[in-house]
Scaffold this motif. Structure first.
Motif, mmCIF file in Angstrom:
data_model
loop_
_atom_site.group_PDB
_atom_site.id
_atom_site.type_symbol
_atom_site.label_atom_id
_atom_site.label_comp_id
_atom_site.label_asym_id
_atom_site.label_seq_id
_atom_site.Cartn_x
_atom_site.Cartn_y
_atom_site.Cartn_z
ATOM 1 N N TYR A 567 12.478 26.527 -15.137
ATOM 2 C CA TYR A 567 11.659 26.874 -13.973
ATOM 3 C C TYR A 567 12.042 26.066 -12.744
ATOM 4 N N LYS A 568 12.083 26.752 -11.610
ATOM 5 C CA LYS A 568 12.317 26.101 -10.324
ATOM 6 C C LYS A 568 11.029 25.924 -9.531
ATOM 7 N N VAL A 569 10.077 26.849 -9.752
ATOM 8 C CA VAL A 569 8.783 26.776 -9.063
ATOM 9 C C VAL A 569 7.677 26.950 -10.097
ATOM 10 N N LEU A 570 6.707 26.039 -10.096
ATOM 11 C CA LEU A 570 5.543 26.142 -10.963
ATOM 12 C C LEU A 570 4.284 26.132 -10.105
ATOM 13 N N ILE A 571 3.308 26.935 -10.528
ATOM 14 C CA ILE A 571 2.013 27.007 -9.846
ATOM 15 C C ILE A 571 0.968 26.397 -10.774
ATOM 16 N N VAL A 842 6.236 19.094 -3.448
ATOM 17 C CA VAL A 842 4.869 19.487 -3.786
ATOM 18 C C VAL A 842 4.308 20.273 -2.613
ATOM 19 N N LEU A 843 3.761 21.444 -2.900
ATOM 20 C CA LEU A 843 3.085 22.255 -1.892
ATOM 21 C C LEU A 843 1.618 22.354 -2.290
ATOM 22 N N GLN A 844 0.745 21.684 -1.545
ATOM 23 C CA GLN A 844 -0.684 21.691 -1.835
ATOM 24 C C GLN A 844 -1.363 22.797 -1.035
ATOM 25 N N VAL A 845 -2.107 23.649 -1.737
ATOM 26 C CA VAL A 845 -2.846 24.755 -1.111
ATOM 27 C C VAL A 845 -4.298 24.597 -1.529
ATOM 28 N N GLY A 846 -5.105 23.984 -0.681
ATOM 29 C CA GLY A 846 -6.477 23.645 -1.043
ATOM 30 C C GLY A 846 -7.464 24.770 -0.835
ATOM 31 N N LEU A 847 -7.165 25.934 -1.356
ATOM 32 C CA LEU A 847 -8.054 27.093 -1.270
ATOM 33 C C LEU A 847 -8.372 27.563 -2.680
ATOM 34 N N SER A 848 -9.582 28.053 -2.890
ATOM 35 C CA SER A 848 -9.962 28.573 -4.206
ATOM 36 C C SER A 848 -8.963 29.629 -4.650
ATOM 37 N N PRO A 849 -8.509 29.574 -5.900
ATOM 38 C CA PRO A 849 -7.498 30.546 -6.344
ATOM 39 C C PRO A 849 -7.917 31.997 -6.131
ATOM 40 N N SER A 860 -0.803 38.469 0.831
ATOM 41 C CA SER A 860 0.410 38.252 1.610
ATOM 42 C C SER A 860 0.579 36.778 1.943
ATOM 43 N N LEU A 861 -0.523 36.079 2.174
ATOM 44 C CA LEU A 861 -0.444 34.642 2.442
ATOM 45 C C LEU A 861 0.125 33.895 1.240
ATOM 46 N N LEU A 862 -0.329 34.262 0.026
ATOM 47 C CA LEU A 862 0.201 33.609 -1.166
ATOM 48 C C LEU A 862 1.703 33.858 -1.292
ATOM 49 N N ARG A 863 2.136 35.074 -1.024
ATOM 50 C CA ARG A 863 3.566 35.365 -1.114
ATOM 51 C C ARG A 863 4.349 34.593 -0.059
ATOM 52 N N ALA A 864 3.763 34.441 1.141
ATOM 53 C CA ALA A 864 4.429 33.662 2.184
ATOM 54 C C ALA A 864 4.543 32.193 1.778
ATOM 55 N N LEU A 865 3.498 31.643 1.160
ATOM 56 C CA LEU A 865 3.549 30.269 0.667
ATOM 57 C C LEU A 865 4.592 30.140 -0.445
ATOM 58 N N LEU A 866 4.682 31.173 -1.297
ATOM 59 C CA LEU A 866 5.679 31.148 -2.362
ATOM 60 C C LEU A 866 7.090 31.181 -1.784
ATOM 61 N N GLU A 867 7.274 31.896 -0.691
ATOM 62 C CA GLU A 867 8.587 31.927 -0.055
ATOM 63 C C GLU A 867 8.976 30.546 0.453
ATOM 64 N N VAL A 868 7.999 29.795 0.954
ATOM 65 C CA VAL A 868 8.273 28.418 1.364
ATOM 66 C C VAL A 868 8.726 27.600 0.159
ATOM 67 N N ALA A 869 7.990 27.740 -0.958
ATOM 68 C CA ALA A 869 8.365 27.008 -2.169
ATOM 69 C C ALA A 869 9.739 27.436 -2.664
ATOM 70 N N ALA A 870 10.019 28.738 -2.645
ATOM 71 C CA ALA A 870 11.313 29.240 -3.126
ATOM 72 C C ALA A 870 12.452 28.745 -2.246
ATOM 73 N N TYR A 871 12.218 28.677 -0.953
ATOM 74 C CA TYR A 871 13.253 28.182 -0.037
ATOM 75 C C TYR A 871 13.643 26.750 -0.400
ATOM 76 N N HIS A 872 12.651 25.902 -0.631
ATOM 77 C CA HIS A 872 12.940 24.509 -0.963
ATOM 78 C C HIS A 872 13.519 24.379 -2.370
ATOM 79 N N ALA A 873 13.253 25.367 -3.246
ATOM 80 C CA ALA A 873 13.817 25.349 -4.592
ATOM 81 C C ALA A 873 15.185 26.028 -4.648
ATOM 82 N N ARG A 874 15.676 26.478 -3.479
ATOM 83 C CA ARG A 874 16.942 27.214 -3.397
ATOM 84 C C ARG A 874 16.919 28.427 -4.325
#
Length: 1023
Positions: A567-571, A842-849, A860-874
Motif C-alpha cells: 500500500y502507498k496510501v492508507l485511510i 500524514v494528511l489529517q482530515v478532521g471531519l466526521s467520516p 468530490s472533496l474526499l476524492r480531491a483530498l485523495l488526489e493530494v495523498a496520491a500525488y505525494h505517494a507518487r
C-alpha cells in the motif's frame, strides 16, 4: 440421452466401503423401463414378448436380446426387477459375434437378480455386450433393468481409459491435460442428501448438514470425486438448554436469545461441552473436513450469570450492563471478543484431536456484523485459532442493504460484495488460512428478487470478488437445493463454470489496489453500528465509484512484517473503531516514516474518553494523539467545534395531508427572519404510517421579485443549505421522508427590509415549520494553501451541523515546514493539514467520516483530498470511472459513470449462448465477464459450461471431456483459427453417439449437446 436414477447396487456396497475417497470414481447407473424410448435404445431383438404399460412379459419359448455399451476390462452389472409371479429367466451373455462370455448371477436381498460379468481386456471400444433373457420353463415379466458399469480408469485422472484414447485419437495419453484436477477453482456447494445426476454441479466440495449426515451420503459424494465437509452448528438444542439454562446468550429481559427458534450458545470455552454429541458424531464419519458456523455473539447478550462472572474475573470490578455508559459498552465488547476467540481456540483444538483433515470457519463479514449488531473478533479468532480456511457467511439482506453514496441511499449489491471480498482477501493475505469467497444463490421462492434480479445478483458477486481479490476458492450457499435455488439451473451452471475457468489463470498483479481503508475487530464494539457502516460507505465508495480500487485492510495485521508493503496510501478513522493496542499505531508510524501516506479522518468520539484504555494509560487523550506523538508531529491538543443546538421552537406554517397532490406552494418567511437575516425551515412527514412518503422536488427562495437561490432537493446545490437531516433520503426527483423523518434548510444573509418567499414544489403529507436561526461562522473552512485542484475547486466550504469538526492548533513558525494547514477555521486552528514525516506524509482530515457520503460535493472533496495523498505517494489515479482486471484472457469489468470498450472479439461468459461480439461496449453501471477471443494461432477450446475433465489437442484435432447436470444443455465455444471444419462427433463414456449441434461462425464454433454428469466426449477435426 440416457435417463439416470441414483442407485447403489447391493454387490457394490462392500466395494465402495473398501475404497479410499478418491481411489476410483463410480458412475451413475442407467435405469431402463420397458416400453420407453430408453429401452428402445438398448433393445436389439424381441422374439414373442409383449408390453403392457411399462412392463414387458416374455412367455415360454420367447426371448428378448439387449445390447449394452461397455469397455475393455469393465465390471458389468445388470440388475433385473421382475414381477413376483415371474419364473427365473434363462440368461446368456454374448459378445458382438454371439460368443458366450462367463458371468455370475446373484440374488439381492430385495429379491432382484444381478448379472455380473468381467469384460475381457481386449474388448473393442464402443462394442456392445449382448444379454439374452429367455423363457424356457415359465414366463416372466420385466419391470425394470438397471445397468451399472465400472470401467477401467486411468490411475491419475480416474477417467475411463477407453474414452481418453478416443478423445486424443492416439494410443498414448501424453497429449491429454486434465484441467479439473490441475487448475480449477475450489468450489464448495452447501447441499444435502445424496448426489443425483440432475443436481451434480461442477464444484469440488460438497458440504452436508449435520442433520443429514451419514457414512452412506459421505461415501456417495466421495465416490464421485468430491471432497466432503460437514457443517457444525453451534446453537443449542432446546432440550439441552432445559438442563443447562446458563449456557445460552441472555438479553436484558433475562430470557435466552433465539435464532431460528433455537437458543444461542454463549461462546465461552467452558461451554464447549454442549457440542460434545455433535463432535462425537463428526469423529465417527469419514469426512474430509468440518465447517464451523461461528456463533453470532450479539452485542446485547451480556446479561447471563456466566458472562457477569467472566466480567468480574477479567476486570476485577462489579459487572455493569452495556447500556450503563460508553465504558461499559466497550468493556462488554472487548470481553465478548476475548471469550469468542478463546472458544474457537478450544474448539479447533478438539477438531484437530479428532484428526479431521481440514477445518473451515464460517463467520459474518463486517457489514453483516454491523447490520446484525454482532461482536466478531476476526483477527483475534485467527490469531488464536488458525483455521485452515475462512469464509464469510453470505447474507441476502447484507448484499441488498442500501449503500450510501453522494447523499443517495440505494441498493447496489456490487459495492457490498466488493467490500466483503476485499476484507476477506486482506484479512488472510500471507496467512496459512485460505479465504473462501462467498457466493449467495437466492432461492427460487424468495420474495425479494425476480429471476432477472437473482441472476444479476450472482453476476455482481462474481465480478466484485474477481476485482477485489484473487479468489482461488468459493463457498456457494442457498437455502434450498440446486434445482430450486434458481429457476434457471442453466444460468447457475454457466456461472459456476466461469469460476472454474478463472482458476486456470493468475490474476493480473498490476490491477491490485495501492489504497486501503483500515478496518479492525473493534468496528463492532461501539453502540451505533449503523453509523459505523455509514462511515465505511462514506470513506470507500466515493473512491470505488470513480474506478479507483480500494481495499479493506486489517487494522490489527499492521503489526505483521511486510503486511503494509503493497500500500502507498492508507485511510484511517478511529471514530467507529479503536486500535486494540499501541503496537498497531507504532506499526503505522513506522510505515509512514518509511514512505507511506496516511490519511486520518475524524478524531472526535465519545469512546475516546474511556479512562482505562491503553491510550489514556499512556497519557494521551485519543489513539490519534498517541500516533502524532509517535511520529513527532508538533501539533497541539485537538479541539472540537460543536454544532449549534438545532432549533426546536420552529413555528408550524402549514401541514398538508397524505392526499396532498404535487403543487408548488408559496410560503411567506418574512415573519420568521432573525435580526441578522437568517431563517431555518424544517420539512417533516407527520404521518405515523409509511403508506405515502413526503416528497419535496424543488426549492426556490425569493427576495422581493428576485430569485436568490433555486435547487433540486437532494442535489449538490442543496448541500449548501441543508443543515440537519433526520432520516430523509434522496429520491430520483427530490428528497423523500417516510413517517416522522425530517430535514432542515437554513438561509443566511437575507435582507430584513424586504419580503422573503419560499416556493416549494412538493407532494404527500408534509408539515413545514420556520423560525429565526443563528448563522454559524465558526464552522466555515477557508483554504490556506495552494494544493492544486483541491483549493481551486474547494476554496471554502461549510460542513453541515451533523458533521463534527476536529481541529488542531498551529505549530510555531519554526515548525511550519513540517505541518502545513490546508484549511483554517476563523479561530486560527486547522482541521485539515498535511505533515511531512521522514519519507512519508500524514494528511489529517478532521471531519466526521459520514460527511463524505452526504452529497456529491462532499464525495468530490474526499476524492480531491485523495488526489493530494496520491500525488505525494507518487501514485497515479485513473481518470475513468470503471474497474477492469484480467485473469489471462478473462476480463472482469464493472462500469460506473463511464462505459468501457474491450477491443477485439470477446465472448460474453454470462451469456447462455456464449455470444461473441467485436469491440464490445459495456454500458455504465454494468458488471461483465468477458473472454478475449484470439485472432489467430491454433484452434482452442475457449469455454464450456461444465466440469472440464480432460482436453487434448493433436495435429488437426481438438478433443475434450465435459460433465454437467442431466437435463441441462451443454455449450462449448471453440476458436477455429479460421481453419475449415471437417467434422464433430460426441459420445458418452461407453462410446454411444450423442446428438450434437454445430453453429459455424467462421472464427468460432458453438457446440450444443445434452449434458451428462458422467461426461460427454467431443472431438472436433479440421481439414
Amino acid at each position: 440421452m440416457k435417463s439416470h436414477l441414483y442407485v447403489v447396487l447391493g454387490c457394490f456396497v462392500c466395494f465402495l466401503a473398501a475404497c479410499s475417497a478418491f481411489a476410483e470414481q463410480t458412475f451413475y447407473p442407467i435405469t431402463i423401463t420397458p416400453n420407453t424410448v430408453i429401452e428402445a435404445r438398448y433393445l436389439l431383438k424381441n422374439i414373442g414378448s409383449t408390453v403392457r404399460g411399462q412392463a414387458r412379459t416374455v412367455p415360454v419359448g420367447s426371448y428378448v436380446l439387449y445390447a449394452f455399451p461397455t469397455s475393455a476390462g469393465a465390471l458389468f452389472e445388470l440388475n433385473l426387477t421382475l414381477s413376483a409371479d415371474s419364473a427365473l429367466p434363462r440368461i446368456a451373455v454374448l459378445d458382438m459375434h454371439n460368443k458366450p462370455l462367463p458371468f455370475r448371477l446373484q440374488t439381492e436381498p430385495d429379491g432382484t437378480q444381478t448379472v455380473l460379468c468381467q469384460i475381457p481386456p481386449s474388448w473393442p471400444f464402443a462394442d456392445r455386450l449382448r444379454v439374452r433373457l429367455g423363457a424356457k420353463v415359465g414366463s416372466f415379466t420385466i419391470q425394470q433393468l438397471v445397468l451399472h458399469e465400472q470401467p477401467v480408469c486411468d490411475a491419475s485422472s480416474h477417467l475411463p481409459i477407453g474414452v481418453l484414447h478416443w478423445l486424443s485419437g492416439v494410443n498414448t495419453l501424453q497429449a491429454l491435460k486434465f484441467p479439473w484436477k490441475e487448475h480449477q477453482t475450489d468450489l464448495l456447494w452447501d447441499t444435502s442428501g445424496l448426489p443425483t445426476p440432475q443436481t451434480e454441479l461442477p464444484v469440488s466440495t460438497a458440504q452436508l448438514p449435520l442433520t443429514n449426515l451419514s457414512s452412506t451420503a459421505i461415501r456417495a459424494w466421495q465416490s464421485r470425486n468430491f471432497t466432503v465437509f460437514a457443517s457444525l452448528p453451534t446453537n443449542l438444542a432446546p432440550q439441552y438448554l432445559q438442563t443447562h439454562p446458563n449456557l445460552a446468550q441472555t438479553g436484558a429481559d433475562g430470557r435466552p436469545i433465539l435464532l431460528n427458534h433455537l437458543p444461542l450458545l454463549e461462546p465461552m470455552p467452558s461451554n464447549l461441552a454442549s457440542l460434545t454429541p455433535n463432535l462425537s458424531l463428526l469423529a465417527s464419519q469419514p469426512l474430509n473436513g468440518v465447517s464451523v458456523q461461528a456463533l453470532p455473539y450479539l452485542a446485547d447478550a451480556a446479561f447471563s450469570s456466566p458472562f457477569q462472572t467472566a466480567w468480574q474475573q477479567s476486570y476485577h470490578v462489579p459487572w455493569q450492563p452495556p447500556t450503563a455508559n460508553t465504558a461499559a459498552r466497550y468493556r462488554t465488547s472487548e470481553l465478548m471478543a476475548q471469550l469468542d476467540a478463546d472458544f474457537h481456540a478450544a474448539l479447533l483444538q478438539q477438531l484437530k484431536a479428532q484428526t479431521h483433515p481440514q477445518s473451515l470457519l464460517l463467520v459474518p463479514d463486517p457489514l453483516t456484523a454491523l447490520l446484525q449488531n454482532e461482536i466478531v473478533p476476526w483477527w483475534q479468532i485467527l490469531h488464536k485459532a488458525p483455521y485452515d480456511a475462512i469464509a464469510a457467511q453470505p447474507n441476502l439482506t447484507t448484499l441488498l442493504h442500501p449503500i450510501w453514496l453522494a447523499g443517495d441511499r440505494r441498493p447496489d449489491p456490487f459495492y457490498n460484495a466488493y467490500l466483503i471480498a476485499s476484507w476477506l482477501q486482506e484479512l488472510t493475505r500471507g496467512l496459512r488460512t485460505t479465504p473462501r469467497f462467498p457466493l449467495l444463490v437466492p432461492s427460487a421462492d424468495n420474495k425479494t428478487l425476480s429471476q432477472g434480479e437473482a441472476t444479476d445478483l450472482l453476476e455482481q458477486q462474481i465480478v466484485a470478488a474477481l476485482l477485489a481479490a484473487s479468489p482461488q476458492a468459493f463457498s456457494i450457499y442457498s437455502s434450498t437445493s440446486p434445482t430450486t435455488s434458481i429457476s434457471n439451473l442453466q444460468e447457475l451452471l454457466n456461472i459456476l463454470s466461469v469460476l472454474n475457468g478463472v482458476g486456470n489463470y493468475p490474476a493480473a498483479q498490476d490491477n491490485l489496489s495501492s489504497i486501503g481503508l483500515l478496518v479492525g475487530d473493534s468496528i463492532t464494539y461501539q453502540s451505533n453500528a449503523a453509523s459505523a457502516l455509514d462511515d465505511l460507505y462514506a470513506l470507500a465508495l466515493p473512491i470505488l465509484s470513480q474506478g479507483i480500487p480500494c481495499a479493506l485492510v486489517s487494522l490489527e495485521r499492521c503489526v505483521d512484517p511486510g503486511y503494509l508493503t503493497p500500500y502507498k496510501v492508507l485511510i484511517l478513522t478511529c471514530d467507529p473503531q479503536k486500535p486494540i493496542g499501541s503496537a498497531t499505531m507504532d506499526a503505522l508510524a513506522n510505515w509512514v516514516q518509511a514512505g507511506g501516506v496516511l490519511v486520518v479522518v475524524g478524531g472526535s468520539n465519545a469512546y475516546n474518553d474511556i479512562t482505562d484504555t491503553w491510550w489514556h494509560q499512556a497519557g494521551f487523550e485519543t489513539p490519534i494523539a498517541y500516533l502524532w506523538h509517535r511520529l513527532g508531529l508538533p501539533v497541539g491538543a485537538s479541539s472540537v467545534v460543536s454544532p449549534p443546538q438545532e432549533a426546536s421552537a420552529l413555528t408550524s406554517i402549514v401541514t398538508y395531508p397524505a392526499d396532498n397532490p404535487r403543487v408548488v406552494r408559496t410560503l411567506n418567511l418574512t415573519p420568521y427572519l432573525s435580526a441578522d437575516g437568517s431563517v431555518a425551515v424544517r420539512f417533516t412527514n407527520p404521518s405515523n404510517t409509511a403508506n405515502r412518503p413526503a416528497l419535496v422536488h424543488t426549492i426556490e427562495l425569493r427576495v422581493g421579485s428576485k430569485v436568490v437561490a433555486a435547487f433540486l432537493a437532494g442535489s449538490e446545490v442543496e448541500s449548501y443549505f441543508l443543515v440537519y437531516n433526520h432520516g430523509s433520503d434522496i429520491a430520483p426527483t427530490g428528497r423523500i421522508a417516510s413517517s416522522n423523518a425530517s430535514w432542515t434548510y437554513q438561509f443566511d444573509h437575507l435582507p430584513t427590509n424586504q419580503p422573503i418567499e419560499l416556493l416549494v414544489d412538493c407532494e404527500g403529507p408534509i408539515q413545514i415549520a420556520a423560525g429565526p436561526a443563528t448563522p454559524d461562522y465558526a464552522r466555515g473552512l477557508l483554504s490556506a494553501s495552494q494544493e492544486g485542484d483541491l483549493t481551486r475547486f474547494f476554496p471554502r466550504f461549510h460542513p453541515p451541523y451533523d458533521c463534527t469538526i476536529t481541529s488542531y492548533s498551529l505549530p510555531t513558525e519554526a515548525q511550519k515546514g513540517i505541518v502545513q494547514p490546508l484549511y483554517l477555521l476563523r479561530n486560527g486552528t486547522s482541521p485539515i493539514w498535511i505533515a511531512h514525516v521522514n519519507n512519508g506524509i500524514v494528511l489529517q482530515v478532521g471531519l466526521s467520516p459520514h460527511y463524505f457520503a452526504a452529497n456529491e460535493l462532499s464525495a468530490s472533496l474526499l476524492r480531491a483530498l485523495l488526489e493530494v495523498a496520491a500525488y505525494h505517494a507518487r501514485l497515479s489515479l485513473p481518470e475513468h470511472s470503471y474497474l477492469v482486471r484480467h485473469y489471462g484472457p478473462i476480463y472482469a469489468i464493472r462500469t460506473f459513470n463511464d462505459s468501457y470498450t474491450l477491443p477485439g472479439r470477446s465472448l460474453d461468459l454470462f451469456s447462455l449462448s456464449l455470444e461473441v461480439r467485436q469491440d464490445r461496449v459495456i454500458p455504465p453501471h454494468t458488471a461483465a465477464l468477458l473472454l478475449a477471443v484470439p485472432s489467430s494461432g491454433t484452434p482452442a477450446l475457449l469455454f464450456t459450461n461444465g466440469r472440464l475433465l480432460a482436453e487434448s489437442t493433436v495435429a488437426h484435432q481438438l478433443g475434450f471431456l465435459v460433465a454437467g447436470p442431466a437435463g441441462t444443455q451443454g455449450f462449448a465455444r471453440i476458436a477455429t483459427a479460421n481453419r475449415p471444419l471437417l467434422g464433430v462427433r460426441a459420445i458418452d463414456l461407453y462410446g454411444d453417439p450423442i446428438p450434437i449441434q454445430v453453429l459455424d461462425s467462421g472464427d468460432t464454433l458453438l457446440l450444443t449437446y445434452p449434458n451428462d454428469p458422467d461426461g460427454i466426449a467431443i472431438r472436433v477435426q479440421w481439414k
